[in-house]
Design an enzyme around this catalytic site. Structure first.
Site, PDB file in Angstrom:
ATOM      1  N   VAL A   1       0.837  -1.201   0.000  1.00  0.00           N
ATOM      2  CA  VAL A   1       0.000   0.000   0.000  1.00  0.00           C
ATOM      3  C   VAL A   1       0.869   1.248   0.000  1.00  0.00           C
ATOM      4  CG1 VAL A   1      -1.561   1.349   1.442  1.00  0.00           C
ATOM      5  CG2 VAL A   1      -2.051  -1.045   1.005  1.00  0.00           C
ATOM      6  N   HIS A   2       1.955   1.223   0.797  1.00  0.00           N
ATOM      7  CA  HIS A   2       2.829   2.394   0.840  1.00  0.00           C
ATOM      8  C   HIS A   2       3.408   2.690  -0.539  1.00  0.00           C
ATOM      9  CE1 HIS A   2       5.868   5.219   2.154  1.00  0.00           C
ATOM     10  NE2 HIS A   2       6.804   4.455   1.626  1.00  0.00           N
TER      11      HIS A   2
ATOM     12  N   HIS B   1     -10.239   3.019   5.151  1.00  0.00           N
ATOM     13  CA  HIS B   1     -10.457   2.358   6.441  1.00  0.00           C
ATOM     14  C   HIS B   1     -11.939   2.408   6.803  1.00  0.00           C
ATOM     15  CE1 HIS B   1      -6.100   2.222   7.235  1.00  0.00           C
ATOM     16  NE2 HIS B   1      -6.418   1.344   8.163  1.00  0.00           N
TER      17      HIS B   1
END
Lengths: 457, 457
Positions: free
Chosen positions: B352-353, B386
């Site tokens: 994801v980073h 999220h």
């Protein structure tokens, strides 16, 4: 082909042959072949953060327990209360009396060495005095602990532990002074100086170095005995078991370091007392179904041991060393990475390991014993002292501690033979986590059977 | 003076000028000035053993629980049972149907890019198709999860999670193909080759390298579509979110590595299911006295997260990568040592980073946004996802997850401003251990109030 080469030399940057038009475009690739850090193939080893995690988890898990204990018992180390209790009724503190009496043995050893250095005692007579002194150090406190009824098991263990440490220290003291005399008699004066005044990295303070017999006789000063005693008592209180004429010294006392260690000592004392109370209640209840509850007790028992390790070998010993400006802080090495049982025993308790190596293992080798025999002899000695420190205070002789220590020999052979790397490390951890509570449980069981079950039966 | 020099060069050995007479005497000194390993001043960092300790403790603490679960539920991953259940009654498995439907979006993206590479679609029309495709990927499954009553929260979360991962992958796919086209239109042919066929360390296999538009159109072969789909589906199943024309490949599948990861996956699945059941029963009971029990829930909740991390980011992703010969195994970096909140978020989830950096943060920077603004935008995007992944499956919109992610910004500022080194590391651990269960507790509380309390009130 040119760009490919540029990429090889600078894989992290984008080559920009045509700045204006290509700068806007990022590299279209962002992967390279590599292993995950947790794979053993990566060779990565930096897990300092995991250690902090353990500390945070410990604090969080025990925050409530810690606060309750602090409120209920206050700060446990209250020197004024201890002293006042002791002065009011000395006979109810046999352990403390034993500790004070230990000074006699220290002074006998110092007196004997002074006479030996002057030549007033012959080598043979000096040895006899030392042997009697050392033998009395092991038997006298054991007799007191066994015969005085008001001695509690904890008090007895503390007293015997202190006497054992003193025994090892005075043995080392005797040995080193003997080596210095032997060296001076064979007239290797230069070597004597290099051996008794070592550590060239501290050479700026060389004018303060003591050479044999300067540690025993300081001539020309009226406070001679005081200075000689100071040298002896520095060694007695220093966190080491091996005597040396000139210990490496740290330049000064770092106040913040001292306070942090003091805080840790108090914190872990609270935690240890709180946890011991909890664990003890478990031991009390579970005598009937022992093997079933072993796994459940193993973990808190192990945590207690770990905390004791940190409290004793890091906080307390560093605190003492900082206070005394004692330079050598290697009280343990990286036993947590040990991949064999032998490595663990050689690295978790460096003062004892150093003493065994210097005053027992190497002398045995010099007398012609083999490596295996000498190593077994070290384990035998260690097993004896483990048994001595457990059996005498509990007043029962069961040989569990002795057997536990001797069982390390076949275990070491097995782990060294069949397990390597992380598997060996895991096996060592397992033997620590499971082995200890088994031995503890044995003693607790027998102790309760002897002291409490008699009445109900 | 000579001996002193010898000692300096070889501090570990004894200088022996007069072999016959002095060999028998050990060095009379055995200390040197040094710090304890656990003191931060020592600079020592190797705590691999502590990691093994954590594993051993985990296994021991949960050995009984694990065995019970294994006996009660068997090995949970039973593919035949899953398939047979699905074939019998497809409507009771809306999550699985959603997962199968996701192939449509993959094929739409592939088709669009093929048309774009041939020039059949204009850039503008292609972008519109992509935007519609991507937008549908977020809204369609959310609508299904919200509207189909037979969808369970767990099924909804799995489906939405998969769609989110696919969304990020297809976004990256679109971007990279666009970059390749832009580069070829500005005629920097050589750079194109270096960008789309990178990684010179794999140069022995250069003849197999794919160059744009070879990933979309493989001319002269009858199995063209199959090969093109293979490239697309390799990317879809590979453990990364960033598309690349030529991924680094590992040379072969190591069977023992694969089996160990498989064992870990199964083991942690058992452990996770067992622990979740235990923790859930705690959550059930303790709704009345929530804040009081927070500390007690924080630790098991944190252990669950840690196990999930290992299960997903180490075992599962390495398993997939090994199976696909995917070379880049950097799925996480050393976040356990992170001394600032930013470092943690940059290192715990590398796929994801990487995606955020490549397809969101850097494009924002190129469009002239500041560093702070772009970083905040990344956190905003992360907060959105999220919230999306929690609110939709639970069918309630409370913004706790969103707030929790956005609260990382002031927290990062605070930790970076006031705490350093081990203290910063401890603060990051605290924020993970405490912060997560607070957010979880919020949702659990609201979920139970909505779904169960209504009936009793």
């Amino acid at each position: 082909q040119e760009y490919t080469n540029t990429e090889t030399q600078n894989p992290g940057t984008v080559s920009r042959p045509d700045r204006g038009s290509t700068e806007a475009f990022p590299r279209s690739y962002c992967h390279k072949a590599q292993e995950s850090l947790l794979s053993s193939a990566s060779g990565y080893r930096n897990y300092r953060g995991i250690l902090n995690w353990c500390v945070v988890m410990l604090v969080l898990s025990n925050a409530r327990l810690f606060l309750e204990n602090l409120l209920r018992y206050g700060i446990l180390v209250d020197p004024i209360q201890v002293i006042s209790l002791f002065l009011n009724d000395p006979y109810s503190w046999p352990a403390a009396c034993l500790l004070i009496a230990s000074n006699v043995f220290v002074l006998v050893a110092l007196y004997t060495e002074r006479q030996l250095s002057k030549g007033s005692f012959s080598e043979c007579f000096g040895l006899v005095v030392h042997v009697i002194n050392l033998a009395t150090m092991l038997t006298f406190p054991a007799a007191v602990v066994l015969l005085v009824p008001s001695m509690t098991p904890v008090g007895g263990a503390v007293a015997l532990g202190t006497y054992t440490i003193l025994f090892l220290k005075l043995y080392s003291y005797k040995d080193v002074n003997l080596w210095c005399r032997e060296l001076s008699t064979i007239k290797v004066k230069k070597l004597v100086r290099s051996l008794s005044c070592p550590l060239p990295q501290l050479s700026q303070g060389d004018e303060h170095k003591v050479c044999y017999p300067g540690n025993l006789t300081i001539r020309g000063t009226p406070t001679q005995l005081l200075l000689v005693s100071a040298d002896m008592y520095y060694f007695v209180s220093a966190p080491t078991l091996c005597y040396e004429l000139n210990f490496p010294r740290s330049p000064s006392v770092r106040m913040s370091f001292l306070l942090r260690r003091l805080f840790e000592m108090l914190f872990f004392t609270q935690l240890l007392v709180g946890l011991i109370q909890q664990v003890r209640s478990h031991y009390d209840m579970d005598l009937s179904r022992m093997t079933e509850r072993l796994l459940r007790l193993a973990v808190p028992n192990h945590l207690l041991w770990l905390m004791f390790f940190y409290w004793f070998f890091h906080s307390s010993m560093n605190f003492t060393a900082e206070l005394l400006c004692f330079g050598d802080r290697q009280f343990y090495r990286d036993w947590w990475n040990s991949e064999s049982v032998t490595y663990f025993w050689q690295n978790w308790n460096i003062p004892v390991h150093k003493w065994c190596l210097r005053h027992f293992y190497k002398p045995l080798l010099r007398r012609g014993f083999g490596k295996m025999a000498s190593q077994s002899a070290v384990f035998l000695l260690s097993a004896f002292f483990h048994e001595y420190l457990v059996s005498v205070p509990l007043r029962m002789f069961r040989l569990w501690a002795f057997t536990g220590m001797m069982a390390q020999l076949p275990l070491a052979w097995f782990v060294g033979r069949f397990l390597r790397g992380n598997y060996g490390n895991a096996a060592v951890w397992m033997s620590i986590i499971i082995g200890q509570p088994v031995a503890v449980l044995m003693y607790v069981h027998d102790y309760y059977v002897i002291n409490y079950r008699q009445e109900t039966d």
